[in-house]
Design a protein around this motif. Structure first.
Motif, short mmCIF file in Angstrom:
data_model
loop_
_atom_site.label_atom_id
_atom_site.label_comp_id
_atom_site.label_asym_id
_atom_site.label_seq_id
_atom_site.Cartn_x
_atom_site.Cartn_y
_atom_site.Cartn_z
N GLU A 146 0.83 -1.21 0.00
CA GLU A 146 0.00 0.00 0.00
C GLU A 146 0.86 1.26 0.00
O GLU A 146 0.53 2.26 -0.65
N LYS A 147 1.97 1.23 0.74
CA LYS A 147 2.87 2.39 0.77
C LYS A 147 3.65 2.52 -0.54
O LYS A 147 3.84 3.61 -1.07
N ASN A 194 13.12 -11.86 -13.63
CA ASN A 194 12.47 -10.96 -12.68
C ASN A 194 12.38 -9.53 -13.19
O ASN A 194 13.04 -9.16 -14.16
N ASN A 195 11.60 -8.73 -12.48
CA ASN A 195 11.58 -7.29 -12.74
C ASN A 195 12.83 -6.67 -12.15
O ASN A 195 13.09 -6.79 -10.95
N CYS A 196 13.62 -6.00 -12.97
CA CYS A 196 14.85 -5.34 -12.55
C CYS A 196 14.94 -4.00 -13.27
O CYS A 196 14.65 -3.94 -14.47
N ALA A 240 10.96 2.68 -8.13
CA ALA A 240 10.38 2.10 -9.33
C ALA A 240 10.14 0.60 -9.17
O ALA A 240 9.07 0.09 -9.56
N LEU A 241 11.10 -0.11 -8.59
CA LEU A 241 10.93 -1.55 -8.41
C LEU A 241 9.87 -1.85 -7.36
O LEU A 241 9.04 -2.76 -7.54
N CYS A 242 9.85 -1.08 -6.27
CA CYS A 242 8.83 -1.30 -5.23
C CYS A 242 7.43 -1.09 -5.79
O CYS A 242 6.49 -1.84 -5.45
N LYS A 243 7.25 -0.08 -6.62
CA LYS A 243 5.94 0.16 -7.23
C LYS A 243 5.54 -1.01 -8.13
O LYS A 243 4.37 -1.42 -8.16
N LYS A 244 6.50 -1.54 -8.87
CA LYS A 244 6.21 -2.68 -9.74
C LYS A 244 5.83 -3.90 -8.92
O LYS A 244 4.89 -4.64 -9.28
N ILE A 245 6.53 -4.12 -7.83
CA ILE A 245 6.19 -5.25 -6.94
C ILE A 245 4.79 -5.07 -6.38
O ILE A 245 4.01 -6.02 -6.30
N ALA A 246 4.44 -3.84 -6.00
CA ALA A 246 3.10 -3.57 -5.46
C ALA A 246 2.03 -3.82 -6.52
O ALA A 246 0.94 -4.30 -6.20
N GLU A 247 2.33 -3.50 -7.78
CA GLU A 247 1.38 -3.78 -8.86
C GLU A 247 1.09 -5.27 -8.99
O GLU A 247 0.02 -5.67 -9.43
N ASP A 251 4.34 -7.32 -1.14
CA ASP A 251 5.11 -6.38 -0.34
C ASP A 251 6.57 -6.43 -0.78
O ASP A 251 7.03 -7.42 -1.34
N SER A 252 7.29 -5.37 -0.48
CA SER A 252 8.71 -5.30 -0.82
C SER A 252 9.56 -5.70 0.38
O SER A 252 9.29 -5.28 1.51
#
Length: 291
Positions: A146-147, A194-196, A240-247, A251-252
């Motif tokens: 969420e954050k 993975n997303n990198c 950027a990576l944290c937002k992609k993980i949230a999508e 959680d990161s």
């Protein structure tokens, strides 16, 4: 070899059972969120990317979350990671002591061993006549999705953020502080599966900073090229990576060595919270007692 181990105490968990194992670790969130992410990532690598990853249960039973992950790093090294929700660690002990899948005449790397399993690790080392020659302590940091979803990413002038490609593996590997423990092929596998993300110069597409999502489902190998430090690029790619993980509804998580104050400061500024401690340990046969 596998036929000889048909009745070994450690039995491979089938890929279609991994999500059942993963969901056992939803309890007491976020305490076990790193384990949840690890198993979830492994399931993705196995089912979507056809990667050969093996998790083992003790006697085919994992309802208590007891699981052991074994991989060969090099011909003379074995990596072990293990988890359990059983407080006594007795089933983990039995599995590690009685299995024929682990050659204790090789060097053993214990990767991401949590506090509750540290006493067990020392017991196993003593019983198998192993001696520790390396020990690093780190903390596990967590950010709820969420954050991360609310992050605003301000791209610096004359730059852009984008996914890494295989052509970047060599540069990332050469710059990595811990590249002696892995290979350039390992870095390439992370980029492939993975997303990198990296931040690039808009004119010549020079890669200036980067962060990868590792096979444990955690952020790692965060680094800025020496020529571009202190410009906030590490923060940009991490967001950027944290937002992609949230999508992806996750959680990161990241692991940070206790001596790495710069990384702790960065992740704390982004809202990450330390939730547990863990150890990386290396051991080798004790020549004075085993032979």
């Amino acid at each position: 070899m596998e036929d000889q181990l048909e009745y070994d105490i450690l039995q491979q968990i089938k890929p279609d059972e991994l999500l059942q194992l993963r969901d056992l670790y939803k309890i007491n969130w976020p305490t076990y969120s790193p384990i949840y992410n690890h198993i979830d990532m492994a399931h993705t690598w196995i089912t979507k990317n056809n990667e050969e990853i093996k998790f083992y249960s003790v006697n085919g039973y994992f309802d208590d979350g007891t699981v052991i992950f074994i991989s060969n790093l090099e011909c003379d090294k074995i990596k072990l990671t293990y988890y359990t929700l059983e407080k006594s660690n007795s089933r983990l002990y039995d599995g590690l002591m009685k299995t024929k899948r682990i050659d204790w005449n090789k060097q053993i790397c214990l990767d991401t061993i949590y506090r509750d399993q540290l006493p067990l690790s020392f017991e196993i080392a003593k019983a198998q006549h192993q001696q520790f020659y390396s020990l690093a302590i780190g903390s596990c940091w967590w950010l709820p999705k969420e954050k991360a979803a609310q992050f605003e990413i301000k791209i610096p002038n004359h730059t852009f953020v984008g996914p890494l490609s295989l052509e970047h593996a060599e540069k990332i590997y050469r710059s990595w502080t811990y590249n002696g423990h892995r290979s350039v092929e390992y870095v390439a596998s992370l980029i492939k599966n993975n997303n990198c993300f990296g931040i690039f110069h808009e004119n010549d597409r020079t890669l200036m900073a980067w962060v990868l999502l590792r096979e444990f489902g955690v952020l790692g190998i965060l680094q800025t090229d020496e020529k571009y430090k202190r410009r906030g690029y590490a923060t940009v790619v991490t967001k950027a990576l944290c937002k992609k993980i949230a999508e992806n509804n996750a959680d990161s998580i990241c692991y940070i060595n206790v001596e790495n104050t710069a990384s702790k400061k960065l992740f704390e500024s982004l809202g990450f919270k330390a939730i547990d401690y863990y150890a990386w340990m290396k051991m080798k046969p004790n020549v004075d007692t085993c032979g």
